[in-house]
Design a protein around this motif. Sequence first.
Motif, PDB file in Angstrom:
ATOM      1  N   UNK A  58       1.126  -1.138  -0.300  1.00 58.12           N
ATOM      2  CA  UNK A  58      -0.008  -0.296  -0.007  1.00 58.12           C
ATOM      3  C   UNK A  58       1.083   1.016   0.390  1.00 58.12           C
ATOM      4  N   UNK A  59       0.745   1.945  -1.510  1.00 57.89           N
ATOM      5  CA  UNK A  59       1.641   3.197  -1.418  1.00 57.89           C
ATOM      6  C   UNK A  59       3.172   2.686  -1.136  1.00 57.89           C
ATOM      7  N   UNK A  60       3.780   2.946  -0.400  1.00 59.26           N
ATOM      8  CA  UNK A  60       5.631   3.056  -0.448  1.00 59.26           C
ATOM      9  C   UNK A  60       6.015   1.923   1.021  1.00 59.26           C
ATOM     10  N   UNK A  61       5.190   1.397   1.318  1.00 61.69           N
ATOM     11  CA  UNK A  61       5.787   0.274   1.999  1.00 61.69           C
ATOM     12  C   UNK A  61       4.894  -0.333   2.141  1.00 61.69           C
ATOM     13  N   UNK A  62       4.521  -2.482   2.855  1.00 59.15           N
ATOM     14  CA  UNK A  62       4.086  -3.547   2.914  1.00 59.15           C
ATOM     15  C   UNK A  62       3.076  -2.979   3.843  1.00 59.15           C
ATOM     16  N   UNK A  63       1.900  -3.599   3.789  1.00 61.69           N
ATOM     17  CA  UNK A  63       0.231  -3.469   4.532  1.00 61.69           C
ATOM     18  C   UNK A  63      -0.067  -5.180   4.907  1.00 61.69           C
ATOM     19  N   UNK A  64      -0.347  -5.147   5.590  1.00 59.74           N
ATOM     20  CA  UNK A  64      -1.439  -6.155   5.968  1.00 59.74           C
ATOM     21  C   UNK A  64      -3.028  -6.629   5.265  1.00 59.74           C
ATOM     22  N   UNK A  65      -3.157  -7.376   4.787  1.00 63.13           N
ATOM     23  CA  UNK A  65      -4.657  -7.187   4.248  1.00 63.13           C
ATOM     24  C   UNK A  65      -6.096  -8.454   4.451  1.00 63.13           C
ATOM     25  N   UNK A  66      -6.342  -8.967   4.322  1.00 65.57           N
ATOM     26  CA  UNK A  66      -7.438 -10.174   4.527  1.00 65.57           C
ATOM     27  C   UNK A  66      -6.802 -10.902   3.924  1.00 65.57           C
ATOM     28  N   UNK A  67      -5.919 -10.938   2.836  1.00 66.84           N
ATOM     29  CA  UNK A  67      -5.275 -12.715   2.397  1.00 66.84           C
ATOM     30  C   UNK A  67      -4.416 -13.054   3.087  1.00 66.84           C
ATOM     31  N   UNK A  68      -3.858 -12.065   3.857  1.00 66.87           N
ATOM     32  CA  UNK A  68      -2.437 -11.981   5.585  1.00 66.87           C
ATOM     33  C   UNK A  68      -3.576 -13.323   6.401  1.00 66.87           C
ATOM     34  N   UNK A  69      -4.144 -12.585   6.666  1.00 72.64           N
ATOM     35  CA  UNK A  69      -4.548 -12.656   7.986  1.00 72.64           C
ATOM     36  C   UNK A  69      -4.543 -11.970   9.284  1.00 72.64           C
ATOM     37  N   UNK A  70      -4.153 -11.029   8.571  1.00 73.98           N
ATOM     38  CA  UNK A  70      -3.306 -10.021  10.171  1.00 73.98           C
ATOM     39  C   UNK A  70      -4.354  -9.089  10.109  1.00 73.98           C
ATOM     40  N   UNK A  71      -5.098  -8.383   8.971  1.00 70.92           N
ATOM     41  CA  UNK A  71      -6.321  -7.350   9.401  1.00 70.92           C
ATOM     42  C   UNK A  71      -6.548  -6.872  10.587  1.00 70.92           C
ATOM     43  N   UNK A  72      -6.631  -6.467  11.258  1.00 71.52           N
ATOM     44  CA  UNK A  72      -7.319  -5.630  13.019  1.00 71.52           C
ATOM     45  C   UNK A  72      -8.330  -5.348  12.235  1.00 71.52           C
ATOM     46  N   UNK A  73      -9.321  -5.706  13.373  1.00 67.57           N
ATOM     47  CA  UNK A  73     -10.252  -5.183  12.948  1.00 67.57           C
ATOM     48  C   UNK A  73     -10.596  -3.447  13.417  1.00 67.57           C
ATOM     49  N   UNK A  74     -11.928  -2.926  13.934  1.00 69.96           N
ATOM     50  CA  UNK A  74     -11.877  -2.422  14.037  1.00 69.96           C
ATOM     51  C   UNK A  74     -12.817  -1.867  15.240  1.00 69.96           C
ATOM     52  N   UNK A  75     -12.719  -3.088  16.221  1.00 71.07           N
ATOM     53  CA  UNK A  75     -13.983  -3.197  17.497  1.00 71.07           C
ATOM     54  C   UNK A  75     -12.255  -4.094  17.993  1.00 71.07           C
ATOM     55  N   UNK A  76     -13.042  -3.530  19.374  1.00 70.30           N
ATOM     56  CA  UNK A  76     -11.352  -4.245  20.351  1.00 70.30           C
ATOM     57  C   UNK A  76     -11.785  -4.969  20.875  1.00 70.30           C
ATOM     58  N   UNK A  77     -11.218  -6.129  20.561  1.00 70.55           N
ATOM     59  CA  UNK A  77     -11.427  -7.560  20.523  1.00 70.55           C
ATOM     60  C   UNK A  77     -10.882  -7.746  22.124  1.00 70.55           C
ATOM     61  N   UNK A  78     -11.204  -9.167  22.343  1.00 72.37           N
ATOM     62  CA  UNK A  78     -10.987  -9.890  24.200  1.00 72.37           C
ATOM     63  C   UNK A  78     -10.060  -9.786  24.520  1.00 72.37           C
ATOM     64  N   UNK A  79      -9.214  -8.649  25.368  1.00 69.80           N
ATOM     65  CA  UNK A  79      -7.366  -9.351  25.489  1.00 69.80           C
ATOM     66  C   UNK A  79      -7.498 -11.215  26.268  1.00 69.80           C
ATOM     67  N   UNK A  80      -6.466 -12.004  25.175  1.00 68.94           N
ATOM     68  CA  UNK A  80      -6.493 -12.981  24.705  1.00 68.94           C
ATOM     69  C   UNK A  80      -5.229 -13.676  26.724  1.00 68.94           C
ATOM     70  N   UNK A  81      -5.642 -12.652  27.299  1.00 74.39           N
ATOM     71  CA  UNK A  81      -4.959 -13.725  28.710  1.00 74.39           C
ATOM     72  C   UNK A  81      -4.976 -12.717  29.716  1.00 74.39           C
ATOM     73  N   UNK A  82      -5.267 -13.046  30.910  1.00 76.77           N
ATOM     74  CA  UNK A  82      -5.858 -11.905  32.532  1.00 76.77           C
ATOM     75  C   UNK A  82      -4.982 -11.681  32.467  1.00 76.77           C
ATOM     76  N   UNK A  83      -5.159 -10.204  33.184  1.00 81.07           N
ATOM     77  CA  UNK A  83      -4.640  -8.800  33.965  1.00 81.07           C
ATOM     78  C   UNK A  83      -3.592  -9.161  34.135  1.00 81.07           C
ATOM     79  N   UNK A  84      -3.161 -10.371  34.932  1.00 81.27           N
ATOM     80  CA  UNK A  84      -2.090 -10.395  36.083  1.00 81.27           C
ATOM     81  C   UNK A  84      -1.415 -11.676  35.175  1.00 81.27           C
ATOM     82  N   UNK A  85      -1.479 -11.458  33.941  1.00 83.65           N
ATOM     83  CA  UNK A  85      -0.652 -12.592  33.332  1.00 83.65           C
ATOM     84  C   UNK A  85       0.099 -12.171  33.117  1.00 83.65           C
TER      85      UNK A  85
END
Length: 253
Positions: free
Chosen positions: A34-61
């Motif tokens: 994208x432009x002059x630098x690489x950016x992720x897209x849906x094909x990479x499986x790395x696109x970031x959702x617009x909504x906040x996702x659940x934290x993948x661990x406990x606050x204490x982790x």
Amino acid sequence: MANKTNNRRDFLITTGKAGLAAALSLPVLDALAIGSHPAPALKTGMATPYEQQPLPYAYTALEPAIDATTMEIHYSKHAATYAKNLADAVTAEKVDKNATSLETLLSGISKYSAKMRNNAGGHYNHELFWQTLKTPVDGAKPTGKVLAAIEKDFNSFDAFKTQFADAAKNRFGSGWAWLIVGKDKKLSIVSSPNQDNPLMDVAEIKGFPLLGLDVWEHAYYLKYQNRRPDYITAWWNAINWDFVQKRATGLIG
């Protein structure tokens, strides 16, 4: 043959959702620039959702590197506010989320409002930050291609750590330090102010973030007060290098 075709399709869908870009054979840098630098897209499986996702661990982790109270406030207050304000900006500025990935939006952020820039950046940065952390392990370091690329581009892992720590310590005021990969597949260390990041077209140096460190005071002040270097030192043990490795697949040698 039909079963084999269906199995492969299902495998690609499943691994894409899991973020395993390694399962894809497309040349990522050429296909996803994208432009002059690489950016992720849906094909990479790395696109970031617009909504906040659940934290993948406990606050204490992440203790003792990052205390539970800081994590709870950081995630549920600061990061949640960025996600909420991003949703408001997307509605006000009529962004079609189905047609425009968050990464694409960031790559053209100069076309949007200051509210969009601050909150799209803040949301993206934090969503990446959470995933790059795990339960601390003393002396944690990368392996495989990430380690090889670091040693190639920075001469040694220790030299990389010193340069990255300097970028994080010397970022004036609030901001981030980043390990990025450019279109030439070389790694670089940069920092950005506020909630900017290297995907943005306003960034001084552009690239795809593999790893980011939040050096806003809210990320560390309860435990470390004004001792940002101590926070940085502790953070090295809490990096999820397996995630960084998956994120880098197809982008480095």
